[in-house]
Design a protein around this motif. Sequence first.
Motif, mmCIF file in Angstrom:
data_model
loop_
_atom_site.group_PDB
_atom_site.id
_atom_site.type_symbol
_atom_site.label_atom_id
_atom_site.label_comp_id
_atom_site.label_asym_id
_atom_site.label_seq_id
_atom_site.Cartn_x
_atom_site.Cartn_y
_atom_site.Cartn_z
ATOM 1 N N VAL A 34 43.025 -15.620 -44.872
ATOM 2 C CA VAL A 34 42.295 -16.492 -45.804
ATOM 3 C C VAL A 34 40.797 -16.311 -45.572
ATOM 4 C CG1 VAL A 34 44.136 -18.215 -45.966
ATOM 5 C CG2 VAL A 34 42.374 -18.478 -44.231
ATOM 6 N N GLU A 35 40.023 -16.672 -46.573
ATOM 7 C CA GLU A 35 38.566 -16.605 -46.470
ATOM 8 C C GLU A 35 38.054 -18.024 -46.234
ATOM 9 O OE1 GLU A 35 34.912 -14.318 -48.708
ATOM 10 O OE2 GLU A 35 36.653 -14.899 -49.889
ATOM 11 N N LEU A 36 37.519 -18.271 -45.036
ATOM 12 C CA LEU A 36 36.985 -19.601 -44.710
ATOM 13 C C LEU A 36 35.728 -19.903 -45.498
ATOM 14 C CD1 LEU A 36 37.321 -20.085 -40.856
ATOM 15 C CD2 LEU A 36 38.459 -21.351 -42.662
ATOM 16 N N GLY A 45 32.723 -14.128 -47.078
ATOM 17 C CA GLY A 45 32.714 -13.000 -46.159
ATOM 18 C C GLY A 45 33.255 -13.278 -44.771
ATOM 19 N N GLN A 46 33.762 -14.480 -44.505
ATOM 20 C CA GLN A 46 34.315 -14.816 -43.190
ATOM 21 C C GLN A 46 35.816 -15.051 -43.330
ATOM 22 O OE1 GLN A 46 32.052 -18.134 -41.736
ATOM 23 N NE2 GLN A 46 30.295 -16.856 -41.235
ATOM 24 N N PHE A 47 36.564 -14.144 -42.715
ATOM 25 C CA PHE A 47 38.012 -14.174 -42.845
ATOM 26 C C PHE A 47 38.667 -14.618 -41.547
ATOM 27 C CE2 PHE A 47 36.521 -11.300 -46.068
ATOM 28 C CZ PHE A 47 37.276 -11.667 -47.165
ATOM 29 N N THR A 48 39.820 -15.218 -41.685
ATOM 30 C CA THR A 48 40.612 -15.674 -40.550
ATOM 31 C C THR A 48 42.074 -15.702 -40.961
ATOM 32 O OG1 THR A 48 40.870 -17.441 -38.929
ATOM 33 C CG2 THR A 48 40.379 -18.118 -41.156
ATOM 34 N N CYS A 72 41.478 -16.006 -34.966
ATOM 35 C CA CYS A 72 40.388 -15.038 -35.137
ATOM 36 C C CYS A 72 40.948 -13.725 -35.710
ATOM 37 C CB CYS A 72 39.706 -14.789 -33.796
ATOM 38 S SG CYS A 72 38.468 -13.466 -33.837
ATOM 39 N N GLN A 73 40.433 -13.335 -36.868
ATOM 40 C CA GLN A 73 40.924 -12.129 -37.536
ATOM 41 C C GLN A 73 40.636 -10.874 -36.726
ATOM 42 O OE1 GLN A 73 38.517 -9.880 -39.537
ATOM 43 N NE2 GLN A 73 40.239 -8.469 -39.528
ATOM 44 N N LYS A 74 39.422 -10.748 -36.172
ATOM 45 C CA LYS A 74 39.062 -9.550 -35.396
ATOM 46 C C LYS A 74 39.929 -9.420 -34.146
ATOM 47 C CE LYS A 74 34.293 -9.014 -36.880
ATOM 48 N NZ LYS A 74 32.890 -8.985 -36.474
ATOM 49 N N CYS A 75 40.233 -10.532 -33.510
ATOM 50 C CA CYS A 75 41.059 -10.503 -32.294
ATOM 51 C C CYS A 75 42.504 -10.130 -32.624
ATOM 52 C CB CYS A 75 41.025 -11.858 -31.593
ATOM 53 S SG CYS A 75 39.373 -12.407 -31.128
ATOM 54 N N PRO A 103 24.042 -29.574 -33.357
ATOM 55 C CA PRO A 103 23.335 -30.761 -32.907
ATOM 56 C C PRO A 103 22.854 -31.582 -34.119
ATOM 57 C CG PRO A 103 22.601 -28.862 -31.659
ATOM 58 C CD PRO A 103 23.491 -28.352 -32.741
ATOM 59 N N GLY A 104 23.056 -32.857 -34.042
ATOM 60 C CA GLY A 104 22.722 -33.725 -35.159
ATOM 61 C C GLY A 104 23.925 -34.037 -36.032
ATOM 62 N N GLY A 105 24.998 -33.236 -35.919
ATOM 63 C CA GLY A 105 26.243 -33.488 -36.625
ATOM 64 C C GLY A 105 26.190 -33.263 -38.124
ATOM 65 N N SER A 106 25.155 -32.574 -38.633
ATOM 66 C CA SER A 106 25.054 -32.390 -40.083
ATOM 67 C C SER A 106 25.921 -31.242 -40.592
ATOM 68 C CB SER A 106 23.589 -32.161 -40.474
ATOM 69 O OG SER A 106 23.114 -30.981 -39.835
ATOM 70 N N SER A 107 26.238 -30.281 -39.762
ATOM 71 C CA SER A 107 27.069 -29.155 -40.195
ATOM 72 C C SER A 107 27.940 -28.681 -39.035
ATOM 73 C CB SER A 107 26.185 -28.016 -40.722
ATOM 74 O OG SER A 107 25.397 -27.514 -39.676
ATOM 75 N N SER A 108 28.912 -27.846 -39.383
ATOM 76 C CA SER A 108 29.824 -27.337 -38.365
ATOM 77 C C SER A 108 30.034 -25.839 -38.573
ATOM 78 C CB SER A 108 31.165 -28.061 -38.437
ATOM 79 O OG SER A 108 31.813 -27.802 -39.668
ATOM 80 N N TYR A 109 30.625 -25.208 -37.574
ATOM 81 C CA TYR A 109 30.974 -23.786 -37.641
ATOM 82 C C TYR A 109 32.234 -23.569 -36.818
ATOM 83 C CZ TYR A 109 28.829 -23.602 -32.990
ATOM 84 O OH TYR A 109 28.531 -23.821 -31.679
ATOM 85 N N TRP A 110 32.856 -22.402 -36.998
ATOM 86 C CA TRP A 110 34.075 -22.055 -36.260
ATOM 87 C C TRP A 110 33.712 -21.090 -35.147
ATOM 88 C CZ3 TRP A 110 38.522 -24.580 -37.177
ATOM 89 C CH2 TRP A 110 38.609 -25.269 -38.376
ATOM 90 N N HIS A 111 34.215 -21.358 -33.967
ATOM 91 C CA HIS A 111 33.928 -20.521 -32.787
ATOM 92 C C HIS A 111 35.248 -20.114 -32.146
ATOM 93 C CE1 HIS A 111 31.804 -19.036 -29.291
ATOM 94 N NE2 HIS A 111 32.638 -19.703 -28.530
#
Length: 110
Positions: free
Chosen positions: A49-51, A54-57, A82-85, A102-110
Amino acid sequence: MNEKLLDAQQRLFELGAAINALQHENFQAAQELREVREALAERGRYSLVELSAGQFTYRVNPSPALGGSLDPASTQPDHYICQKCFDGPTKEKVILQRRFRPGGSSSYWH
């Protein structure tokens, strides 16, 4: 007569060794086939799927129980791999974790 008997016995030993080698090769091929089938079954549990742009998982597919309904006892929580893994040489399943900036306004996947 003894010479022919010894020659036949020697050939019998050679054939036994050849059979043993073929049995070992067959066992290894069967084991490799089993591992490939297990890997394909595991990969079949996920869909690409595309999160975001251009970012796939890979996301785990919901597993329907008998009768077509979802059984909460047998399903896994929705998660991303993780698609690459997963597609890399080691075929690792690394679960992505949501992190907040920081600040909690946005998030990301790690």
